[in-house]
Scaffold this motif. Structure first.
Motif, PDB file in Angstrom:
ATOM      1  N   ASP A  16       7.186  -2.936  -6.872  1.00 33.01           N
ATOM      2  CA  ASP A  16       6.535  -2.120  -5.621  1.00 33.01           C
ATOM      3  C   ASP A  16       5.728  -3.159  -4.974  1.00 33.01           C
ATOM      4  O   ASP A  16       4.740  -3.663  -5.258  1.00 33.01           O
ATOM      5  CB  ASP A  16       5.357  -1.198  -6.072  1.00 33.01           C
ATOM      6  CG  ASP A  16       4.772  -0.412  -4.777  1.00 33.01           C
ATOM      7  OD1 ASP A  16       5.180  -0.726  -3.837  1.00 33.01           O
ATOM      8  OD2 ASP A  16       4.053   0.308  -5.094  1.00 33.01           O
ATOM      9  N   PRO A  17       6.382  -3.653  -3.783  1.00 32.33           N
ATOM     10  CA  PRO A  17       5.749  -4.833  -3.273  1.00 32.33           C
ATOM     11  C   PRO A  17       4.317  -4.640  -2.588  1.00 32.33           C
ATOM     12  O   PRO A  17       3.401  -5.399  -2.434  1.00 32.33           O
ATOM     13  CB  PRO A  17       6.774  -5.252  -1.760  1.00 32.33           C
ATOM     14  CG  PRO A  17       7.493  -4.054  -1.791  1.00 32.33           C
ATOM     15  CD  PRO A  17       7.500  -3.313  -3.098  1.00 32.33           C
ATOM     16  N   PHE A  18       4.176  -3.304  -2.135  1.00 35.75           N
ATOM     17  CA  PHE A  18       2.864  -3.013  -1.599  1.00 35.75           C
ATOM     18  C   PHE A  18       1.840  -2.834  -2.637  1.00 35.75           C
ATOM     19  O   PHE A  18       0.682  -3.497  -2.356  1.00 35.75           O
ATOM     20  CB  PHE A  18       3.064  -1.298  -1.016  1.00 35.75           C
ATOM     21  CG  PHE A  18       3.853  -1.541   0.322  1.00 35.75           C
ATOM     22  CD1 PHE A  18       5.074  -0.924   0.101  1.00 35.75           C
ATOM     23  CD2 PHE A  18       3.409  -2.021   1.519  1.00 35.75           C
ATOM     24  CE1 PHE A  18       5.896  -0.992   1.164  1.00 35.75           C
ATOM     25  CE2 PHE A  18       4.514  -2.059   2.474  1.00 35.75           C
ATOM     26  CZ  PHE A  18       5.624  -1.154   2.554  1.00 35.75           C
ATOM     27  N   ARG A  19       2.020  -2.786  -3.805  1.00 34.33           N
ATOM     28  CA  ARG A  19       1.239  -2.875  -5.096  1.00 34.33           C
ATOM     29  C   ARG A  19       0.864  -4.372  -5.173  1.00 34.33           C
ATOM     30  O   ARG A  19      -0.221  -4.634  -5.444  1.00 34.33           O
ATOM     31  CB  ARG A  19       1.792  -2.159  -6.070  1.00 34.33           C
ATOM     32  CG  ARG A  19       0.734  -2.270  -7.308  1.00 34.33           C
ATOM     33  CD  ARG A  19       1.071  -1.840  -8.716  1.00 34.33           C
ATOM     34  NE  ARG A  19       1.917  -2.737  -9.247  1.00 34.33           N
ATOM     35  CZ  ARG A  19       3.004  -2.832  -9.951  1.00 34.33           C
ATOM     36  NH1 ARG A  19       3.414  -1.436 -10.369  1.00 34.33           N
ATOM     37  NH2 ARG A  19       3.681  -3.989 -10.457  1.00 34.33           N
ATOM     38  N   GLU A  20       1.957  -5.197  -5.200  1.00 36.38           N
ATOM     39  CA  GLU A  20       1.612  -6.794  -5.224  1.00 36.38           C
ATOM     40  C   GLU A  20       0.895  -7.142  -4.113  1.00 36.38           C
ATOM     41  O   GLU A  20      -0.411  -8.032  -4.580  1.00 36.38           O
ATOM     42  CB  GLU A  20       2.813  -7.271  -5.027  1.00 36.38           C
ATOM     43  CG  GLU A  20       3.825  -6.982  -5.966  1.00 36.38           C
ATOM     44  CD  GLU A  20       3.944  -7.840  -7.512  1.00 36.38           C
ATOM     45  OE1 GLU A  20       4.079  -7.302  -8.484  1.00 36.38           O
ATOM     46  OE2 GLU A  20       3.328  -8.920  -7.255  1.00 36.38           O
ATOM     47  N   ILE A  21       0.796  -6.726  -3.006  1.00 34.97           N
ATOM     48  CA  ILE A  21       0.009  -7.170  -1.981  1.00 34.97           C
ATOM     49  C   ILE A  21      -1.420  -6.723  -2.185  1.00 34.97           C
ATOM     50  O   ILE A  21      -2.367  -7.356  -2.012  1.00 34.97           O
ATOM     51  CB  ILE A  21       0.335  -6.506  -0.575  1.00 34.97           C
ATOM     52  CG1 ILE A  21       1.725  -7.253  -0.258  1.00 34.97           C
ATOM     53  CG2 ILE A  21      -0.753  -6.764   0.676  1.00 34.97           C
ATOM     54  CD1 ILE A  21       2.551  -6.771   0.978  1.00 34.97           C
ATOM     55  N   GLY A  22      -1.679  -5.450  -2.718  1.00 36.42           N
ATOM     56  CA  GLY A  22      -2.878  -4.826  -2.991  1.00 36.42           C
ATOM     57  C   GLY A  22      -3.535  -5.683  -4.225  1.00 36.42           C
ATOM     58  O   GLY A  22      -4.783  -5.924  -3.976  1.00 36.42           O
ATOM     59  N   GLU A  23      -2.921  -6.089  -5.307  1.00 38.67           N
ATOM     60  CA  GLU A  23      -3.395  -6.895  -6.192  1.00 38.67           C
ATOM     61  C   GLU A  23      -3.928  -8.093  -5.790  1.00 38.67           C
ATOM     62  O   GLU A  23      -4.853  -8.540  -6.195  1.00 38.67           O
ATOM     63  CB  GLU A  23      -2.377  -6.910  -7.431  1.00 38.67           C
ATOM     64  CG  GLU A  23      -2.042  -5.640  -8.200  1.00 38.67           C
ATOM     65  CD  GLU A  23      -0.993  -5.769  -9.108  1.00 38.67           C
ATOM     66  OE1 GLU A  23      -0.453  -6.801  -9.460  1.00 38.67           O
ATOM     67  OE2 GLU A  23      -0.620  -4.666  -9.708  1.00 38.67           O
ATOM     68  N   LEU A  24      -3.268  -8.929  -4.877  1.00 33.63           N
ATOM     69  CA  LEU A  24      -3.410  -9.980  -4.195  1.00 33.63           C
ATOM     70  C   LEU A  24      -4.776  -9.998  -3.594  1.00 33.63           C
ATOM     71  O   LEU A  24      -5.613 -10.638  -3.595  1.00 33.63           O
ATOM     72  CB  LEU A  24      -2.205 -10.895  -3.318  1.00 33.63           C
ATOM     73  CG  LEU A  24      -2.541 -11.936  -2.853  1.00 33.63           C
ATOM     74  CD1 LEU A  24      -2.895 -13.124  -3.712  1.00 33.63           C
ATOM     75  CD2 LEU A  24      -1.460 -12.155  -1.668  1.00 33.63           C
ATOM     76  N   GLU A  25      -4.806  -8.840  -2.971  1.00 37.03           N
ATOM     77  CA  GLU A  25      -5.944  -8.814  -2.082  1.00 37.03           C
ATOM     78  C   GLU A  25      -7.258  -8.538  -2.994  1.00 37.03           C
ATOM     79  O   GLU A  25      -8.285  -9.116  -2.599  1.00 37.03           O
ATOM     80  CB  GLU A  25      -5.906  -7.436  -1.058  1.00 37.03           C
ATOM     81  CG  GLU A  25      -6.988  -7.367  -0.028  1.00 37.03           C
ATOM     82  CD  GLU A  25      -6.797  -6.138   0.920  1.00 37.03           C
ATOM     83  OE1 GLU A  25      -7.649  -5.309   0.895  1.00 37.03           O
ATOM     84  OE2 GLU A  25      -5.624  -6.058   1.349  1.00 37.03           O
ATOM     85  N   ASN A  26      -7.051  -7.870  -4.001  1.00 37.27           N
ATOM     86  CA  ASN A  26      -8.274  -7.297  -4.853  1.00 37.27           C
ATOM     87  C   ASN A  26      -8.594  -8.666  -5.570  1.00 37.27           C
ATOM     88  O   ASN A  26      -9.848  -9.042  -5.795  1.00 37.27           O
ATOM     89  CB  ASN A  26      -7.471  -6.554  -5.797  1.00 37.27           C
ATOM     90  CG  ASN A  26      -7.723  -5.085  -5.300  1.00 37.27           C
ATOM     91  OD1 ASN A  26      -8.168  -4.762  -4.356  1.00 37.27           O
ATOM     92  ND2 ASN A  26      -7.037  -4.389  -6.019  1.00 37.27           N
ATOM     93  N   ARG A  27      -7.697  -9.640  -5.943  1.00 40.45           N
ATOM     94  CA  ARG A  27      -7.877 -10.857  -6.609  1.00 40.45           C
ATOM     95  C   ARG A  27      -8.798 -11.614  -5.612  1.00 40.45           C
ATOM     96  O   ARG A  27      -9.862 -12.584  -6.013  1.00 40.45           O
ATOM     97  CB  ARG A  27      -6.723 -11.579  -7.061  1.00 40.45           C
ATOM     98  CG  ARG A  27      -6.194 -10.990  -8.276  1.00 40.45           C
ATOM     99  CD  ARG A  27      -4.808 -11.739  -8.809  1.00 40.45           C
ATOM    100  NE  ARG A  27      -4.002 -11.036  -9.872  1.00 40.45           N
ATOM    101  CZ  ARG A  27      -2.813 -11.197  -9.752  1.00 40.45           C
ATOM    102  NH1 ARG A  27      -2.139 -11.918  -8.976  1.00 40.45           N
ATOM    103  NH2 ARG A  27      -2.053 -10.296 -10.876  1.00 40.45           N
ATOM    104  N   LEU A  28      -8.208 -11.956  -4.211  1.00 37.84           N
ATOM    105  CA  LEU A  28      -9.014 -12.708  -3.265  1.00 37.84           C
ATOM    106  C   LEU A  28     -10.499 -12.236  -3.038  1.00 37.84           C
ATOM    107  O   LEU A  28     -11.337 -12.948  -2.922  1.00 37.84           O
ATOM    108  CB  LEU A  28      -7.992 -12.866  -2.053  1.00 37.84           C
ATOM    109  CG  LEU A  28      -6.977 -13.647  -2.115  1.00 37.84           C
ATOM    110  CD1 LEU A  28      -5.952 -13.374  -0.821  1.00 37.84           C
ATOM    111  CD2 LEU A  28      -7.147 -15.076  -2.305  1.00 37.84           C
ATOM    112  N   GLU A  29     -10.665 -10.780  -3.091  1.00 36.60           N
ATOM    113  CA  GLU A  29     -11.879 -10.327  -2.855  1.00 36.60           C
ATOM    114  C   GLU A  29     -12.632 -10.694  -4.114  1.00 36.60           C
ATOM    115  O   GLU A  29     -13.943 -10.737  -3.620  1.00 36.60           O
ATOM    116  CB  GLU A  29     -11.780  -8.606  -2.698  1.00 36.60           C
ATOM    117  CG  GLU A  29     -11.134  -8.155  -1.483  1.00 36.60           C
ATOM    118  CD  GLU A  29     -10.985  -6.783  -1.415  1.00 36.60           C
ATOM    119  OE1 GLU A  29     -11.790  -6.052  -2.420  1.00 36.60           O
ATOM    120  OE2 GLU A  29     -10.470  -6.240  -0.188  1.00 36.60           O
ATOM    121  N   LYS A  30     -12.031 -10.487  -5.351  1.00 39.62           N
ATOM    122  CA  LYS A  30     -13.019 -11.019  -6.627  1.00 39.62           C
ATOM    123  C   LYS A  30     -13.360 -12.641  -6.209  1.00 39.62           C
ATOM    124  O   LYS A  30     -14.556 -12.652  -6.864  1.00 39.62           O
ATOM    125  CB  LYS A  30     -12.232 -10.801  -7.833  1.00 39.62           C
ATOM    126  CG  LYS A  30     -12.217  -9.342  -8.039  1.00 39.62           C
ATOM    127  CD  LYS A  30     -11.412  -8.918  -9.307  1.00 39.62           C
ATOM    128  CE  LYS A  30     -11.211  -7.543  -9.812  1.00 39.62           C
ATOM    129  NZ  LYS A  30     -10.350  -7.177 -10.892  1.00 39.62           N
TER     130      LYS A  30
END
Length: 158
Positions: A16-30
């Motif tokens: 799921d590419p949208f899940r991947e983008i969300g996970e990347l965003e969460n990692r960068l936020e952390k």
């Protein structure tokens, strides 16, 4: 001609590419300690994310080992299955019951149903797969088929 496929533990059978983008965003936020896209006049925004347990996959001469972090779950809440060459781990982490007089100031842990699916590498004895659950860690043992083990053949050179 047959093709060889290398086992990739990071590849899930449903991408799921949208899940991947969300996970990347969460990692960068952390990493940066603040939301990438500020909202509410620069105040911190809160969102409920889909939850997927973190998994480590290792290999030794006898087996593949999958360890999944499942904090606050009971073994009755987790299902492990092997079907058509895929290992699937699924379950649900339920939200605590709301108590009167209790205020929630921040909810960062995710809740709800989850499902992780991994394609098994060639040579796994699917009928011998077993799992154990202890202290919030699910450990799945995927024994290698003895027929698939590499064999050494001595060749005499003349």
């Amino acid at each position: 001609m047959s093709a060889l496929t290398r086992f990739n533990p990071f590849r899930s059978s449903t991408w799921d590419p949208f899940r991947e983008i969300g996970e990347l965003e969460n990692r960068l936020e952390k990493y940066f300690g603040k939301p990438l896209i500020p909202g509410n006049g620069g105040k911190e925004t809160m969102a409920i994310a889909e939850w997927a347990p973190l998994v480590d996959i290792t290999e030794d001469a006898k087996e593949y080992l999958v360890k999944a972090e499942l904090p606050e779950l009971k073994k009755e809440d987790v299902k492990v299955s092997v079907e058509d060459g895929d290992l699937t781990i699924s379950g649900e982490r339920k939200f605590e019951k709301e108590e009167k007089g209790k205020k929630y100031h921040r909810i960062e842990r995710s809740y709800g149903s989850f499902m992780r699916t991994f394609t098994l590498p060639e040579g796994v004895a699917a009928e011998k797969v077993n799992a154990e659950f202890k202290d919030g860690i699910l450990t799945v043992h995927l024994p290698k088929d003895e027929k698939a083990a590499p064999k050494t053949v001595d060749v005499k050179v003349q």
